[in-house]
Scaffold this motif. Sequence first.
Motif, PDB file in Angstrom:
ATOM      1  N   GLU A 207     137.592  91.234  -9.912  1.00 20.18           N
ATOM      2  CA  GLU A 207     137.720  91.392  -8.343  1.00 20.18           C
ATOM      3  C   GLU A 207     137.585  90.526  -7.277  1.00 20.18           C
ATOM      4  O   GLU A 207     138.200  90.310  -6.721  1.00 20.18           O
ATOM      5  CB  GLU A 207     136.444  92.757  -7.956  1.00 20.18           C
ATOM      6  CG  GLU A 207     137.100  93.971  -8.488  1.00 20.18           C
ATOM      7  CD  GLU A 207     135.854  94.555  -8.065  1.00 20.18           C
ATOM      8  OE1 GLU A 207     134.576  94.665  -7.674  1.00 20.18           O
ATOM      9  OE2 GLU A 207     135.308  96.070  -9.089  1.00 20.18           O
ATOM     10  N   ILE A 208     136.764  89.955  -8.049  1.00 18.48           N
ATOM     11  CA  ILE A 208     136.504  88.441  -7.154  1.00 18.48           C
ATOM     12  C   ILE A 208     138.055  87.862  -7.380  1.00 18.48           C
ATOM     13  O   ILE A 208     138.136  86.589  -5.664  1.00 18.48           O
ATOM     14  CB  ILE A 208     134.869  87.322  -7.481  1.00 18.48           C
ATOM     15  CG1 ILE A 208     134.185  87.863  -6.545  1.00 18.48           C
ATOM     16  CG2 ILE A 208     135.214  86.129  -6.554  1.00 18.48           C
ATOM     17  CD1 ILE A 208     132.403  87.627  -6.925  1.00 18.48           C
ATOM     18  N   CYS A 209     137.920  87.535  -8.399  1.00 17.59           N
ATOM     19  CA  CYS A 209     139.284  87.046  -8.251  1.00 17.59           C
ATOM     20  C   CYS A 209     140.543  87.005  -8.033  1.00 17.59           C
ATOM     21  O   CYS A 209     141.027  86.900  -6.636  1.00 17.59           O
ATOM     22  CB  CYS A 209     139.897  86.898  -9.740  1.00 17.59           C
ATOM     23  SG  CYS A 209     139.035  85.865 -10.219  1.00 17.59           S
ATOM     24  N   GLN A 210     141.124  88.227  -7.505  1.00 19.44           N
ATOM     25  CA  GLN A 210     141.180  89.731  -6.770  1.00 19.44           C
ATOM     26  C   GLN A 210     140.958  89.118  -4.686  1.00 19.44           C
ATOM     27  O   GLN A 210     142.150  88.477  -4.499  1.00 19.44           O
ATOM     28  CB  GLN A 210     141.828  91.147  -6.236  1.00 19.44           C
ATOM     29  CG  GLN A 210     142.392  91.580  -7.979  1.00 19.44           C
ATOM     30  CD  GLN A 210     142.461  92.488  -8.166  1.00 19.44           C
ATOM     31  OE1 GLN A 210     141.156  93.076  -7.739  1.00 19.44           O
ATOM     32  NE2 GLN A 210     143.399  93.407  -8.525  1.00 19.44           N
ATOM     33  N   GLN A 211     139.697  88.795  -4.720  1.00 13.62           N
ATOM     34  CA  GLN A 211     139.705  88.517  -2.900  1.00 13.62           C
ATOM     35  C   GLN A 211     140.070  87.513  -2.613  1.00 13.62           C
ATOM     36  O   GLN A 211     140.390  86.679  -1.796  1.00 13.62           O
ATOM     37  CB  GLN A 211     137.842  88.601  -3.100  1.00 13.62           C
ATOM     38  CG  GLN A 211     137.786  90.489  -3.255  1.00 13.62           C
ATOM     39  CD  GLN A 211     136.286  89.635  -2.666  1.00 13.62           C
ATOM     40  OE1 GLN A 211     134.863  90.424  -3.734  1.00 13.62           O
ATOM     41  NE2 GLN A 211     135.909  90.284  -1.532  1.00 13.62           N
ATOM     42  N   ALA A 212     139.663  86.517  -4.103  1.00 12.44           N
ATOM     43  CA  ALA A 212     140.380  85.047  -3.835  1.00 12.44           C
ATOM     44  C   ALA A 212     141.681  84.486  -3.392  1.00 12.44           C
ATOM     45  O   ALA A 212     142.697  83.721  -3.497  1.00 12.44           O
ATOM     46  CB  ALA A 212     139.393  84.022  -4.555  1.00 12.44           C
ATOM     47  N   GLN A 213     142.237  86.101  -4.095  1.00 12.86           N
ATOM     48  CA  GLN A 213     143.938  85.574  -4.171  1.00 12.86           C
ATOM     49  C   GLN A 213     144.346  85.016  -4.709  1.00 12.86           C
ATOM     50  O   GLN A 213     145.431  83.819  -5.222  1.00 12.86           O
ATOM     51  CB  GLN A 213     144.560  85.364  -2.942  1.00 12.86           C
ATOM     52  CG  GLN A 213     144.544  86.304  -1.599  1.00 12.86           C
ATOM     53  CD  GLN A 213     144.641  86.107  -0.212  1.00 12.86           C
ATOM     54  OE1 GLN A 213     145.210  85.368   0.258  1.00 12.86           O
ATOM     55  NE2 GLN A 213     144.383  87.311   0.642  1.00 12.86           N
ATOM     56  N   LEU A 214     143.412  84.501  -5.728  1.00 15.13           N
ATOM     57  CA  LEU A 214     144.310  83.664  -7.033  1.00 15.13           C
ATOM     58  C   LEU A 214     145.222  83.606  -7.752  1.00 15.13           C
ATOM     59  O   LEU A 214     145.812  85.832  -8.142  1.00 15.13           O
ATOM     60  CB  LEU A 214     142.637  84.197  -8.753  1.00 15.13           C
ATOM     61  CG  LEU A 214     142.942  82.968  -9.671  1.00 15.13           C
ATOM     62  CD1 LEU A 214     142.746  81.775  -8.846  1.00 15.13           C
ATOM     63  CD2 LEU A 214     142.020  83.149 -10.594  1.00 15.13           C
ATOM     64  N   PRO A 215     146.557  82.910  -8.242  1.00 12.55           N
ATOM     65  CA  PRO A 215     147.578  83.834  -7.831  1.00 12.55           C
ATOM     66  C   PRO A 215     147.228  84.586 -10.161  1.00 12.55           C
ATOM     67  O   PRO A 215     146.734  84.338 -11.043  1.00 12.55           O
ATOM     68  CB  PRO A 215     148.111  82.568  -9.145  1.00 12.55           C
ATOM     69  CG  PRO A 215     147.847  81.542  -7.759  1.00 12.55           C
ATOM     70  CD  PRO A 215     146.432  81.702  -7.765  1.00 12.55           C
ATOM     71  N   PRO A 216     147.867  85.923 -10.233  1.00 15.08           N
ATOM     72  CA  PRO A 216     148.415  86.776 -10.976  1.00 15.08           C
ATOM     73  C   PRO A 216     148.339  85.635 -12.465  1.00 15.08           C
ATOM     74  O   PRO A 216     149.408  84.869 -12.567  1.00 15.08           O
ATOM     75  CB  PRO A 216     149.584  87.788 -11.263  1.00 15.08           C
ATOM     76  CG  PRO A 216     149.511  87.479  -9.629  1.00 15.08           C
ATOM     77  CD  PRO A 216     149.583  86.417  -8.957  1.00 15.08           C
ATOM     78  N   GLY A 217     147.666  86.267 -13.413  1.00  9.54           N
ATOM     79  CA  GLY A 217     147.704  85.519 -14.690  1.00  9.54           C
ATOM     80  C   GLY A 217     147.232  84.062 -14.934  1.00  9.54           C
ATOM     81  O   GLY A 217     146.775  84.464 -16.217  1.00  9.54           O
ATOM     82  N   VAL A 218     146.108  83.667 -13.720  1.00  6.93           N
ATOM     83  CA  VAL A 218     145.351  82.949 -14.362  1.00  6.93           C
ATOM     84  C   VAL A 218     144.300  83.158 -14.543  1.00  6.93           C
ATOM     85  O   VAL A 218     143.484  82.242 -15.526  1.00  6.93           O
ATOM     86  CB  VAL A 218     145.281  81.972 -12.699  1.00  6.93           C
ATOM     87  CG1 VAL A 218     144.189  80.752 -13.187  1.00  6.93           C
ATOM     88  CG2 VAL A 218     146.547  81.119 -11.711  1.00  6.93           C
ATOM     89  N   VAL A 219     143.634  84.468 -14.427  1.00  6.03           N
ATOM     90  CA  VAL A 219     142.763  84.687 -15.260  1.00  6.03           C
ATOM     91  C   VAL A 219     142.996  86.102 -15.449  1.00  6.03           C
ATOM     92  O   VAL A 219     143.371  87.329 -14.697  1.00  6.03           O
ATOM     93  CB  VAL A 219     141.194  84.821 -14.314  1.00  6.03           C
ATOM     94  CG1 VAL A 219     139.877  84.974 -14.503  1.00  6.03           C
ATOM     95  CG2 VAL A 219     140.651  83.033 -13.768  1.00  6.03           C
TER      96      VAL A 219
END
Length: 487
Positions: A207-219
């Motif tokens: 969820e934090i990766c989504q909040q940080a707007q990490l590009p899809p597929g990186v994690v």
Amino acid sequence: MADTAENAPGTGAWDYDPAPERAELANLRAHYRPFIDGAFVDGTGEPLKTSNPATGETLAEVGTAADADVGTAVTAARAAFERTWSTMPGTERAKYLFRIARLIQERSRELAVLETLDNGKPIKESRDADLPAVAAHFFHHAGWADKLDYAGFGPLPRPLGVAGQVIPWNFPLLMLAWKIAPALATGNTVVLKPAETTPLTALAFAEICQQAQLPPGVVNILPGGGDTGSTLVAHPGVDKVAFTGSTEVGKLIQSRLAGTPTKLTLELGGKAANIVFDDAPLDQAVEGIVNGVFFNQGHVCCAGSRLLVQESVAEAVLERLRGRITTLRVGDPLDKNTDLGAINSPEQLAKIRELVASGESEGAQRWTSPCALPDKGLFFAPTVFSGVHQSMRIAREEVFGPVLSVLTFRTPEEAVRKANNTPYGLSAGIWTEKGSRILWAAEQVRAGVVWANTFNRFDPTASFGGYKESGFGREGGRAGLEAYLDV
């Protein structure tokens, strides 16, 4: 604090009232799902139920990843690696890692409670030790992301590609940070499998990766059992495998990857020697011994589970140690006064009991704290064995629980021989007031990390790893970056 006769001045006994943290802070959900290509998806594996080891109550149902999901996640990670992440300037990657670190800090209380519920460790450890270290690892590696060309790795160091990472249940979120932070900083993408019994904080991290707007597929986060991990590490689309867990599983992974181009680091079991010389500050040493073997209920691969004490001070150390252990509180992990929480699983509790029984049958003298244990849940009282010989199982095998084996020595040379008489080589401790003896012993002891007059001190700037059957490769610091680079 309750007002009792026992806590009168001079008695040394205290009776604390309960100080529970609120379980509601964890924001538990009834159902969790795998995280693939930037979204939570329905896994095609059999759902599992994760439970609170302190109560036995089910916390949530978790969807798991089957072979097809592993393939989908690796494909997504490969696409993200080639499309955006590996070509992104280090300064831009650093922004994402800094953002993740700040979000971890913002949600640290929630994550600490969730970790304690799922794992069983005391809230004061997850709150005051684990979560600050998790954020620190992302902050530290964010600072490296734009400096790799100047870090001494040679000209133009390049990321390896897709990293398949498998982590254990003893430090679920911290082990995730140890793995993911350096991988992302160096430009790799990640497919991570959390432990079967402790998947919740890894999915909260998604969820934090989504909040940080990490590009899809990186994690990508794939809950599941051992079969999911086996499929991941053997997938031909994975360029690097990082595993933390048991020596037995580590050997299987190494055998599986032998002859393939996949790079591998292993951080495995330990049976650390904590050496106390006759000139050591004994009160300080006793605190270090307690922290070294009872922190996180002994669920620590580098736990100082073999105490080597010089004969002339052995009785004094044991007397002080037993007195100190009787003050440790075992109970509700959400209580802020608890020192030892719950054992993570019935299987681990059975293993601890079996090894303790072997110590008694082989002739060691058992002393167990008279502390009260909860009526329900998975708990084991702190236990010390004296009169231990090197041939005993409790001196050779990793207990992974709150059990200490005490051996004695007469000379520094004998201490080193006994410390090195193990197939493991992850960590060691040295207690003495002589600086020259510290340096001499640290050179002689075959361990990846040697602490002097302290124990279990970690920092993201320092590398960690073992020798022999404790694995190979390093995590943390500059050396940990190299494991994710083609140099």
